[in-house]
Design a protein around this motif. Structure first.
Motif, mmCIF file in Angstrom:
data_model
loop_
_atom_site.group_PDB
_atom_site.id
_atom_site.type_symbol
_atom_site.label_atom_id
_atom_site.label_comp_id
_atom_site.label_asym_id
_atom_site.label_seq_id
_atom_site.Cartn_x
_atom_site.Cartn_y
_atom_site.Cartn_z
ATOM 1 N N VAL A 47 -23.221 22.069 3.027
ATOM 2 C CA VAL A 47 -21.843 21.591 2.910
ATOM 3 C C VAL A 47 -20.996 22.122 4.054
ATOM 4 C CG1 VAL A 47 -19.758 21.682 1.477
ATOM 5 C CG2 VAL A 47 -21.981 21.290 0.406
ATOM 6 N N TYR A 48 -21.216 23.379 4.435
ATOM 7 C CA TYR A 48 -20.492 23.955 5.570
ATOM 8 C C TYR A 48 -20.750 23.119 6.825
ATOM 9 C CZ TYR A 48 -18.659 27.578 8.724
ATOM 10 O OH TYR A 48 -17.918 28.271 9.668
ATOM 11 N N GLY A 49 -22.018 22.780 7.061
ATOM 12 C CA GLY A 49 -22.354 21.985 8.240
ATOM 13 C C GLY A 49 -21.776 20.595 8.225
ATOM 14 N N MET A 50 -21.523 20.063 7.022
ATOM 15 C CA MET A 50 -20.922 18.731 6.897
ATOM 16 C C MET A 50 -19.393 18.768 7.013
ATOM 17 S SD MET A 50 -23.026 17.119 3.697
ATOM 18 C CE MET A 50 -24.797 16.813 3.761
ATOM 19 N N GLY A 51 -18.828 19.975 7.065
ATOM 20 C CA GLY A 51 -17.375 20.080 7.200
ATOM 21 C C GLY A 51 -16.628 20.049 5.890
ATOM 22 N N GLY A 52 -17.300 20.434 4.794
ATOM 23 C CA GLY A 52 -16.634 20.480 3.500
ATOM 24 C C GLY A 52 -15.996 21.821 3.231
ATOM 25 N N ASN A 53 -15.012 21.828 2.343
ATOM 26 C CA ASN A 53 -14.375 23.069 1.917
ATOM 27 C C ASN A 53 -15.237 23.726 0.837
ATOM 28 O OD1 ASN A 53 -11.781 22.530 3.408
ATOM 29 N ND2 ASN A 53 -11.749 20.799 1.985
ATOM 30 N N LEU A 54 -15.247 25.049 0.814
ATOM 31 C CA LEU A 54 -16.104 25.789 -0.104
ATOM 32 C C LEU A 54 -15.328 26.875 -0.841
ATOM 33 C CD1 LEU A 54 -19.030 26.070 2.385
ATOM 34 C CD2 LEU A 54 -19.407 25.324 0.033
ATOM 35 N N VAL A 55 -15.564 26.959 -2.131
ATOM 36 C CA VAL A 55 -15.108 28.093 -2.931
ATOM 37 C C VAL A 55 -16.364 28.839 -3.351
ATOM 38 C CG1 VAL A 55 -13.951 28.847 -5.039
ATOM 39 C CG2 VAL A 55 -13.033 26.914 -3.727
ATOM 40 N N VAL A 56 -16.512 30.065 -2.870
ATOM 41 C CA VAL A 56 -17.736 30.842 -3.088
ATOM 42 C C VAL A 56 -17.414 32.031 -3.979
ATOM 43 C CG1 VAL A 56 -19.601 32.128 -1.974
ATOM 44 C CG2 VAL A 56 -18.600 30.128 -0.832
ATOM 45 N N GLU A 57 -18.189 32.195 -5.033
ATOM 46 C CA GLU A 57 -17.989 33.308 -5.955
ATOM 47 C C GLU A 57 -19.024 34.406 -5.711
ATOM 48 O OE1 GLU A 57 -15.593 33.673 -8.911
ATOM 49 O OE2 GLU A 57 -14.743 32.629 -7.190
ATOM 50 N N PRO A 58 -18.604 35.666 -5.587
ATOM 51 C CA PRO A 58 -19.583 36.754 -5.465
ATOM 52 C C PRO A 58 -20.361 36.965 -6.759
ATOM 53 C CG PRO A 58 -17.428 37.435 -4.661
ATOM 54 C CD PRO A 58 -17.240 36.145 -5.393
ATOM 55 N N ARG A 59 -19.748 36.623 -7.888
ATOM 56 C CA ARG A 59 -20.401 36.770 -9.182
ATOM 57 C C ARG A 59 -19.833 35.742 -10.150
ATOM 58 N NH1 ARG A 59 -21.181 42.428 -12.610
ATOM 59 N NH2 ARG A 59 -22.848 41.645 -13.972
ATOM 60 N N PHE A 60 -20.687 35.190 -10.990
ATOM 61 C CA PHE A 60 -20.222 34.206 -11.953
ATOM 62 C C PHE A 60 -19.459 34.887 -13.078
ATOM 63 C CE2 PHE A 60 -20.560 31.703 -15.827
ATOM 64 C CZ PHE A 60 -20.139 30.464 -15.392
ATOM 65 N N ARG A 61 -18.201 34.533 -13.218
ATOM 66 C CA ARG A 61 -17.364 34.936 -14.336
ATOM 67 C C ARG A 61 -16.825 33.644 -14.952
ATOM 68 N NH1 ARG A 61 -18.240 40.400 -15.278
ATOM 69 N NH2 ARG A 61 -17.691 41.702 -13.487
ATOM 70 N N ALA A 62 -17.154 33.382 -16.202
ATOM 71 C CA ALA A 62 -16.898 32.061 -16.790
ATOM 72 C C ALA A 62 -15.436 31.645 -16.703
ATOM 73 C CB ALA A 62 -17.379 32.041 -18.236
ATOM 74 N N GLU A 63 -14.530 32.469 -17.176
ATOM 75 C CA GLU A 63 -13.124 32.065 -17.156
ATOM 76 C C GLU A 63 -12.594 31.976 -15.731
ATOM 77 O OE1 GLU A 63 -8.801 33.006 -19.242
ATOM 78 O OE2 GLU A 63 -10.528 34.278 -19.715
ATOM 79 N N ARG A 64 -13.038 32.875 -14.851
ATOM 80 C CA ARG A 64 -12.583 32.811 -13.461
ATOM 81 C C ARG A 64 -13.049 31.522 -12.790
ATOM 82 N NH1 ARG A 64 -14.138 37.876 -10.001
ATOM 83 N NH2 ARG A 64 -16.031 36.721 -9.462
ATOM 84 N N VAL A 65 -14.275 31.079 -13.112
ATOM 85 C CA VAL A 65 -14.771 29.826 -12.543
ATOM 86 C C VAL A 65 -13.924 28.651 -13.027
ATOM 87 C CG1 VAL A 65 -16.670 28.177 -12.734
ATOM 88 C CG2 VAL A 65 -17.128 30.513 -11.996
ATOM 89 N N LEU A 66 -13.569 28.642 -14.307
ATOM 90 C CA LEU A 66 -12.685 27.577 -14.802
ATOM 91 C C LEU A 66 -11.353 27.600 -14.065
ATOM 92 C CD1 LEU A 66 -13.034 27.336 -18.698
ATOM 93 C CD2 LEU A 66 -13.903 25.780 -16.950
ATOM 94 N N ALA A 67 -10.819 28.783 -13.842
ATOM 95 C CA ALA A 67 -9.551 28.897 -13.110
ATOM 96 C C ALA A 67 -9.703 28.395 -11.682
ATOM 97 C CB ALA A 67 -9.072 30.346 -13.119
#
Length: 519
Positions: free
Chosen positions: A226-246
């Motif tokens: 996705v980076y190579g295609m020029g897309g925006n990325l949200v990367v999480e260091p660790r999966f936290r369920a509520e934080r991912v929903l946010a």
């Protein structure tokens, strides 16, 4: 401050691709100055972070392979990977380096970055532990000491992923550098599986969520694809369920890659929390990495809508099937049909193709994909090959009349009960349906009469009370008697990779350690 598109967001910090690229080109000049070039290896012992991304890109610019090291590994396991891959340099987060410093091979150049604040918070890392140890080269100083590497750049061979090692020492999957045609084919595959078809001219509108560790093949491939295609990325260091929903609501996430365990944790949130976060921006949420219990997938489709898709493949093969929500609802339990340019067959033990409906070894081939070997062990690569260029990833399953693939389990996990093949995945799917079950692992244990019998380690959900007799009785309605576990062990938690794969080897080993049998 507004950051120009395309960008990457990690925690509360956002950087543009342009900013990351400058750091990567400076680091690439540093790698070249130390003599790292085409075919060499740079190992990265880091959690998901900006430094991880820049170091990976930098190695690719000089034609070096990147080995993202599983940071869950013990120091001895880290040592095995670093020795096996022949790393010329190691880039690490400070706290991980402190834990594995004795595993650094003699002569390897070690560069460390302070452990970022969000990672310190997620993993309870103290400030002193997060600081770069005295006498170790600091990543920021290494980058600043060099001007940007100028083109032409080498062809990046990509990451050399080490398989998880659930059945023994991990193996490094080393591919040939891709041709332009192969690069385009891989991009097309990602567009299909990632739900990005039709987005080519508006990739800066795509916001892709990567909540899994990039030392695994799918998160790694998708992050840099996705980076190579020029897309925006949200990367999480660790999966936290509520934080991912946010994150989904705040960043208007359009596409995501998850694993079934993440679905289970999201579904466990209370209803008020679920309603508080808007998920209507989602276009595609693809899952991979482990079988998804049908009731979990149905619940996710009911909640997120018909955006839940799935693909099946392996580190060696890449993606070979794809399944939309609509296809899965019409064919419950399937992992999809062959992708364009992919072939799938089911073979019997003698290597002969089996007709639809009959279970056997899954073999597949992906056309226009760079060939690979296992680093330092061509014999293992040859053992996975089949006639016609087909490859056996080690899974069992069957195809239906419409070409949809269904998995039975890993060939190495198969239980042989008195000469009858029993597939753990089938039993695990039924146990997952039972009220109060949070997780489970099924495998064979030795038995004097039958050779092997079924054993289940079960993790109850919060507040649930389960009994061995009750669980066995509940399974009688859906499983033949020989498939019902002879032994049930309840665990507060099961050892599991962030991808959702349970380390069955660790649970199963004590049952077999007195016998002369591989586990």
């Amino acid at each position: 401050m507004t950051v120009s598109k395309p960008w990457v967001r990690i925690g509360d910090e956002t950087r543009s691709h342009a900013q990351i690229d400058v750091e990567a080109r400076r680091a690439a000049a540093g790698f070249r100055a130390m003599g790292v070039g085409e075919g060499d290896v740079v190992a990265v012992l880091m959690r998901n972070s900006f430094e991880f991304i820049a170091a990976t890109l930098a190695a690719g610019l000089v034609g070096a392979y990147v080995v993202p090291v599983n940071w869950h590994n013990t120091p001895e396991e880290v040592r095995y990977v670093l020795d096996n891959c022949g790393a010329r340099a190691v880039v690490a987060h400070a706290d991980l380096l402190r834990r594995a410093r004795a595993a650094m091979p003699p002569g390897v150049r070690v560069i460390a970055a302070p452990t970022p604040a969000l990672i310190r918070e997620d993993y309870s890392v103290g400030e002193a532990e997060a600081a770069v140890p005295e006498g170790v080269e600091v990543w920021a100083d290494f980058v600043a000491a060099h001007d940007e590497l100028q083109p032409p750049f080498a062809v990046s061979p990509g990451s050399m992923i080490y398989t998880s090692g659930t059945t023994g020492n991990p193996k490094g999957v080393r591919r040939l550098p891709p041709t332009p045609e192969q690069t385009e084919a891989s991009g097309e595959m990602l567009r299909i599986v990632g739900g990005l078809e039709g987005w080519q001219d508006r990739m800066t509108d795509a916001v892709f969520l990567i909540p899994g560790p990039a030392y695994h093949s799918s998160p790694n491939g998708w992050l840099f694809g996705v980076y190579g295609m020029g897309g925006n990325l949200v990367v999480e260091p660790r999966f936290r369920a509520e934080r991912v929903l946010a994150r989904i609501a705040e960043s208007r996430i359009t596409h995501a890659l998850m694993v079934p365990t993440m679905f289970v944790r999201l579904l466990a949130l209370d209803e008020a929390t679920k309603r508080r976060h808007d998920v209507s921006s989602l276009v595609s949420v693809n899952h991979v990495g482990a079988p998804c219990p049908p009731h979990v997938k149905r619940a996710m489709i009911d909640w997120f809508g018909p955006v839940i898709t799935e693909h099946y493949g392996s580190t060696e093969l890449g993606a070979v099937t794809y399944c939309t929500a609509q296809e899965w609802l019409a064919h419950p339990g399937t992992v999809g049909r062959a992708l364009p340019g992919c072939e799938i067959e089911i073979h019997d033990p003698d290597g002969a193709p089996l007709p639809p409906g009959e279970s056997g070894e899954i073999v597949a081939r992906r056309v226009c994909y760079p060939d690979f070997t296992y680093h330092g062990d061509d014999s293992k690569r040859r053992s996975t090959g089949r006639a016609g260029g087909l490859l056996a990833p080690g899974d069992m399953g069957h195809l239906d009349e419409d070409g949809f693939l269904y998995l039975s389990g890993r060939a190495s996990d198969m239980i042989i009960f008195g000469g009858t093949n029993v597939y753990p995945a089938e039993i695990e799917a039924e146990i997952h349906k039972l009220p109060g079950v949070a997780d489970c692992a099924v495998f064979g244990i030795p038995d004097e009469t039958y050779g092997e019998v079924v054993c289940a380690h079960v993790q109850p959900g919060p507040g649930a009370t389960l009994t061995e007799a009750g669980l066995k009785d509940a399974l009688k309605a859906t499983l033949a008697s020989y498939k019902i576990p002879r032994r049930v062990v309840f665990e507060t938690s099961l050892p599991r990779e962030d991808t959702g794969k349970i380390f069955k080897r660790k649970i199963r080993a004590p049952y077999w350690e007195a016998l002369d049998r591989a586990i």
